[in-house]
Design an enzyme around this catalytic site. Structure first.
Site, PDB file in Angstrom:
ATOM      1  N   LEU A   8      -1.380  62.005 -30.044  1.00 13.95           N
ATOM      2  CA  LEU A   8      -1.007  61.171 -30.591  1.00 13.95           C
ATOM      3  C   LEU A   8       0.436  61.640 -31.537  1.00 13.95           C
ATOM      4  O   LEU A   8       0.872  63.002 -31.888  1.00 13.95           O
ATOM      5  CB  LEU A   8      -2.115  61.328 -31.499  1.00 13.95           C
ATOM      6  CG  LEU A   8      -3.370  60.868 -31.054  1.00 13.95           C
ATOM      7  CD1 LEU A   8      -4.225  61.422 -32.275  1.00 13.95           C
ATOM      8  CD2 LEU A   8      -3.356  59.835 -30.516  1.00 13.95           C
ATOM      9  N   ALA A   9       1.599  61.448 -31.435  1.00 13.67           N
ATOM     10  CA  ALA A   9       2.957  61.147 -32.106  1.00 13.67           C
ATOM     11  C   ALA A   9       3.650  59.759 -33.200  1.00 13.67           C
ATOM     12  O   ALA A   9       4.513  60.030 -33.088  1.00 13.67           O
ATOM     13  CB  ALA A   9       3.529  61.496 -31.395  1.00 13.67           C
ATOM     14  N   GLY A  11       2.890  59.356 -36.349  1.00 12.95           N
ATOM     15  CA  GLY A  11       2.976  59.763 -37.516  1.00 12.95           C
ATOM     16  C   GLY A  11       4.534  60.215 -38.191  1.00 12.95           C
ATOM     17  O   GLY A  11       4.958  60.650 -37.170  1.00 12.95           O
ATOM     18  N   ARG A  15       6.060  64.306 -45.732  1.00  9.74           N
ATOM     19  CA  ARG A  15       6.027  65.894 -46.342  1.00  9.74           C
ATOM     20  C   ARG A  15       7.032  67.020 -45.735  1.00  9.74           C
ATOM     21  O   ARG A  15       6.882  67.280 -45.822  1.00  9.74           O
ATOM     22  CB  ARG A  15       4.661  66.306 -46.285  1.00  9.74           C
ATOM     23  CG  ARG A  15       3.297  65.360 -47.132  1.00  9.74           C
ATOM     24  CD  ARG A  15       3.175  66.489 -47.540  1.00  9.74           C
ATOM     25  NE  ARG A  15       1.594  66.938 -46.482  1.00  9.74           N
ATOM     26  CZ  ARG A  15       1.270  67.978 -46.501  1.00  9.74           C
ATOM     27  NH1 ARG A  15       1.696  68.692 -46.945  1.00  9.74           N
ATOM     28  NH2 ARG A  15       0.421  68.253 -45.120  1.00  9.74           N
ATOM     29  N   GLY A 136     -10.596  67.684 -41.615  1.00 12.31           N
ATOM     30  CA  GLY A 136     -11.527  66.889 -41.838  1.00 12.31           C
ATOM     31  C   GLY A 136     -12.168  68.161 -41.438  1.00 12.31           C
ATOM     32  O   GLY A 136     -12.671  69.110 -40.519  1.00 12.31           O
ATOM     33  N   ASN A 165     -12.337  70.847 -38.335  1.00  6.97           N
ATOM     34  CA  ASN A 165     -11.697  70.359 -36.884  1.00  6.97           C
ATOM     35  C   ASN A 165     -10.563  70.130 -37.523  1.00  6.97           C
ATOM     36  O   ASN A 165      -9.241  69.366 -37.293  1.00  6.97           O
ATOM     37  CB  ASN A 165     -11.952  68.396 -37.010  1.00  6.97           C
ATOM     38  CG  ASN A 165     -11.787  67.514 -36.206  1.00  6.97           C
ATOM     39  OD1 ASN A 165     -11.190  68.462 -34.740  1.00  6.97           O
ATOM     40  ND2 ASN A 165     -11.019  66.347 -36.628  1.00  6.97           N
ATOM     41  N   TYR A 362      43.522  87.037 -27.166  1.00  6.00           N
ATOM     42  CA  TYR A 362      43.016  85.270 -26.801  1.00  6.00           C
ATOM     43  C   TYR A 362      43.573  84.913 -25.179  1.00  6.00           C
ATOM     44  O   TYR A 362      44.896  85.262 -24.239  1.00  6.00           O
ATOM     45  CB  TYR A 362      43.699  83.706 -27.513  1.00  6.00           C
ATOM     46  CG  TYR A 362      43.294  82.597 -26.458  1.00  6.00           C
ATOM     47  CD1 TYR A 362      41.904  82.061 -26.728  1.00  6.00           C
ATOM     48  CD2 TYR A 362      44.084  81.914 -26.181  1.00  6.00           C
ATOM     49  CE1 TYR A 362      41.310  81.236 -26.076  1.00  6.00           C
ATOM     50  CE2 TYR A 362      43.176  81.011 -25.541  1.00  6.00           C
ATOM     51  CZ  TYR A 362      42.174  80.000 -24.823  1.00  6.00           C
ATOM     52  OH  TYR A 362      42.318  79.274 -24.838  1.00  6.00           O
ATOM     53  N   ALA A 376      46.905  94.905 -26.737  1.00  8.24           N
ATOM     54  CA  ALA A 376      46.903  94.290 -28.588  1.00  8.24           C
ATOM     55  C   ALA A 376      47.314  92.833 -28.240  1.00  8.24           C
ATOM     56  O   ALA A 376      48.597  93.675 -28.113  1.00  8.24           O
ATOM     57  CB  ALA A 376      46.685  95.263 -29.154  1.00  8.24           C
ATOM     58  N   SER A 401      51.298  95.193 -25.265  1.00  4.37           N
ATOM     59  CA  SER A 401      50.909  94.563 -25.965  1.00  4.37           C
ATOM     60  C   SER A 401      51.853  93.750 -27.063  1.00  4.37           C
ATOM     61  O   SER A 401      53.376  93.821 -26.506  1.00  4.37           O
ATOM     62  CB  SER A 401      50.788  96.101 -27.493  1.00  4.37           C
ATOM     63  OG  SER A 401      49.792  96.657 -27.034  1.00  4.37           O
TER      64      SER A 401
HETATM   65  C1  UD1 Z   1      -6.882  64.385 -38.621  1.00  2.00           C
HETATM   66  C2  UD1 Z   1      -8.656  64.277 -38.633  1.00  2.00           C
HETATM   67  C3  UD1 Z   1      -8.763  65.450 -39.091  1.00  2.00           C
HETATM   68  C4  UD1 Z   1      -8.672  66.938 -38.710  1.00  2.00           C
HETATM   69  C5  UD1 Z   1      -6.968  66.882 -39.060  1.00  2.00           C
HETATM   70  C6  UD1 Z   1      -6.465  68.271 -38.061  1.00  2.00           C
HETATM   71  C7  UD1 Z   1      -8.956  61.824 -38.191  1.00  2.00           C
HETATM   72  C8  UD1 Z   1      -9.768  61.107 -38.481  1.00  2.00           C
HETATM   73  N1  UD1 Z   1      -8.988  63.923 -38.698  1.00  2.00           N
HETATM   74  O1  UD1 Z   1      -6.515  64.475 -40.175  1.00  2.00           O
HETATM   75  O2  UD1 Z   1     -10.127  65.538 -38.790  1.00  2.00           O
HETATM   76  O3  UD1 Z   1      -8.667  67.845 -39.535  1.00  2.00           O
HETATM   77  O4  UD1 Z   1      -6.382  66.072 -37.734  1.00  2.00           O
HETATM   78  O5  UD1 Z   1      -4.898  68.139 -38.292  1.00  2.00           O
HETATM   79  O6  UD1 Z   1      -8.408  62.088 -37.920  1.00  2.00           O
HETATM   80  N2  UD1 Z   1      -1.570  59.409 -35.329  1.00  2.00           N
HETATM   81  C9  UD1 Z   1      -0.573  58.638 -34.923  1.00  2.00           C
HETATM   82  N3  UD1 Z   1      -1.057  57.569 -34.940  1.00  2.00           N
HETATM   83  C10 UD1 Z   1      -2.205  57.159 -36.659  1.00  2.00           C
HETATM   84  C11 UD1 Z   1      -2.830  58.731 -36.877  1.00  2.00           C
HETATM   85  C12 UD1 Z   1      -2.086  59.826 -36.463  1.00  2.00           C
HETATM   86  O7  UD1 Z   1      -0.520  59.214 -33.975  1.00  2.00           O
HETATM   87  O8  UD1 Z   1      -2.260  55.773 -36.581  1.00  2.00           O
HETATM   88  C13 UD1 Z   1      -1.167  61.190 -35.128  1.00  2.00           C
HETATM   89  C14 UD1 Z   1      -0.357  62.195 -36.366  1.00  2.00           C
HETATM   90  O9  UD1 Z   1       1.154  61.747 -35.774  1.00  2.00           O
HETATM   91  C15 UD1 Z   1      -0.907  63.402 -35.703  1.00  2.00           C
HETATM   92  C16 UD1 Z   1      -1.682  63.867 -35.453  1.00  2.00           C
HETATM   93  O10 UD1 Z   1      -2.458  62.266 -35.134  1.00  2.00           O
HETATM   94  O11 UD1 Z   1       0.140  63.403 -35.088  1.00  2.00           O
HETATM   95  C17 UD1 Z   1      -2.878  63.853 -37.131  1.00  2.00           C
HETATM   96  O12 UD1 Z   1      -2.445  62.868 -38.017  1.00  2.00           O
HETATM   97  P1  UD1 Z   1      -2.807  62.724 -39.386  1.00  2.00           P
HETATM   98  O13 UD1 Z   1      -2.346  62.415 -40.488  1.00  2.00           O
HETATM   99  O14 UD1 Z   1      -1.913  64.686 -39.264  1.00  2.00           O
HETATM  100  O15 UD1 Z   1      -4.346  63.521 -38.962  1.00  2.00           O
HETATM  101  P2  UD1 Z   1      -5.195  63.879 -40.382  1.00  2.00           P
HETATM  102  O16 UD1 Z   1      -5.482  63.100 -41.711  1.00  2.00           O
HETATM  103  O17 UD1 Z   1      -4.030  65.233 -40.746  1.00  2.00           O
END
Ligand code: UD1
Ligand code: CA
Length: 451
Positions: A8-9, A11, A15, A136, A165, A362, A376, A401
């Protein structure tokens, strides 16, 4: 059972306060996502599916030569929704592992344990945190995991739970579609929570195993520059531990930065504040003094590099002495026992056995034979304003030199060049060549008088 990995990447990483997509931020000189993809590869994943969204093009092009399936999640509606996008690419027959692109330090060995814990169902990773805020929480009943509640949905009592979690999860591919279809978004964030699969699995009688990860850094995600900096130190600590384990002497394990791979022979010693980038290989008993930057260099046994040297894309032989304040630019090859001293810059040149350039020179686009002594202040004038020209200095030459060598030029074997010469014609072997105005003294000269 084959293994399919979903990363999952998508986001944004608000921040981070950066225009760069979060998973492209560098850790130890490489993008965060690179670590996760390496780990998937190390686990022998049949398929790796990367769910991406923010900065999609930049992310894809950073990994253009990587064998992964890209899935676009145009709108980030939650982790459950993200996994749903990857669903068409994972097999019914597979065990599915879900990783986060922004949690780079998880070890393959830990994930192997997780996959084992999921052999009869679903397995999640948890961590015990002093400050569980933002995560979580794991809600247990009679010791068994009952559900995961997100902080924003948690009651005051649930917020007190310190077991969180960690995010990484393993589950059977054939169950995934059914569970994902049942996940809704009726929660505080109006998001589709992947974590809801825990409840759904239990409802289907599928065992849910929670695996506690002892080293919280393994599951730590990067959400801010502050966390990125913390993980950087954790990664560097790992590099240092490995090197110490291998017998490398580190003056201070906390003042070492490896941004790539560093390979060391026996009894190598590294002083403080050295940065190693790309692929660096140090032979037996090599010593690197304080404040050096080495990028893509190979160094032979017993060579010593003195402080404040900057060495890049070069090959250095055995028993050489380099620095202090030496600069080797790309394409340098030093044979054994070569000395490069302070404020000497070398570029795209070869120096033969035991040749020396000890001060302020050089040397560019040059070929030096064996036992050449460069005095030198010697300069190879390698650029005529249009093209680079080569300087050849054969074995056993002595360059006085402050000599300027106007390339293309060849200094034949055994030549002596008088100090201060400007050499723009080839020199004959074994002779002294001088190319400077004769010294004159004016007798009877008087200094001017002030009026
Ligand atoms: C999530 C977990 C939480 C856990 C935490 C650990 C859920 C609902 N919650 O929360 O229980 O403690 O991770 O770090 O899963 N991402 C996507 N698409 C989306 C949303 C997220 O690709 O629509 C990716 C983000 O880029 C990231 C990862 O999923 O790499 C986690 O997403 P993030 O929003 O950080 O989850 P948390 O709310 O922190
Ligand atoms: Ca997070």
């Amino acid at each position: 059972m084959p293994l399919d990995v979903i990363v999952l990447a998508a986001g944004q990483g608000k921040r981070m306060r950066s225009a760069l997509p979060k998973v492209l931020h560098p850790l130890g000189g490489r993008p965060l996502l690179a670590y996760v993809l390496d780990t998937a590869h190390e686990l022998g994943a049949r398929k790796t599916v990367v769910v991406h969204g923010h900065g999609a093009e930049a992310v894809r092009s950073a990994f253009a030569n990587t064998d992964v399936h890209w899935v676009l999640q145009a709108e980030q509606l939650g982790t459950g929704h993200a996994v749903l996008q990857a669903l068409p690419h994972v097999g019914q027959d597979a065990q599915v592992l879900i990783l986060y692109g922004d949690a780079p330090l998880v070890r393959a060995a830990t994930l192997k344990q997780l996959l084992e814990a999921a052999s009869d169902g679903l397995a999640i990773t948890t961590a015990e945190l002093d400050d569980p805020r933002g995560y979580g929480r794991i809600v247990r009943k009679a010791g068994h995991v009952e559900r995961i509640v997100e902080e924003k949905d948690a009651s005051a009592a649930e917020r007190g739970i310190r077991e969180v979690n960690a995010g990484l999860m393993a589950l059977p591919g054939r169950r995934l579609a059914g569970w994902l279809a049942k996940i809704g978004n009726r929660n505080a964030q109006k998001e589709y929570y992947l974590t809801d699969v825990v409840t759904l699995a239990l409802r289907d009688g599928v065992p849910v195993n929670a695996m506690k990860v002892e080293d919280a850094m393994e599951v730590a995600g990067v959400n801010s520059k502050r966390e990125l900096a913390l993980l950087e130190r954790a990664l560097q600590r790992r590099h240092a531990e490995r090197l110490l384990e291998e017998g490398v002497s580190l003056a201070d394990p906390a003042r070492l930065d490896v941004r790539g791979t560093l390979q060391c022979g026996a009894d190598v010693a590294i002083d403080v504040n050295c940065v190693f980038e790309g692929r660096v290989s140090l032979g037996d008993r090599v010593r690197i003094a304080a404040n050096c930057v080495l990028r893509n260099v190979t160094i032979g046994a017993d060579t010593e590099v003195f402080p404040f040297s900057h060495l890049e894309d070069s090959e250095i032989g055995a028993r050489c002495r380099v620095g202090p304040y030496a600069r080797l630019r790309p394409g340098v090859s030093l044979a054994d026992e070569v000395h490069i001293g302070n404020f000497v810059e070398v570029k795209a040149s070869r120096l033969g056995h035991a040749s020396k350039a000890n001060h302020l020179s050089y040397i560019g686009d040059a070929e030096l034979g064996a036992r050449v002594n460069v005095g030198a202040g010697t300069i190879t004038c390698n650029y005529d304003g249009a093209a680079k020209q080569r300087t050849i200095i054969e074995d056993d030459c002595f360059i006085g030199s402050d000599t300027t060598l106007v390339a293309p030029v060849r200094v034949a074997k055994g030549s002596y060049i008088g100090a201060g010469s400007t050499i723009n014609k080839d020199t004959p072997a074994g002779q002294l060549t001088l190319a400077r105005a004769r010294q004159v003294s004016i007798s009877g000269w008087k200094p001017p008088k002030k009026s």
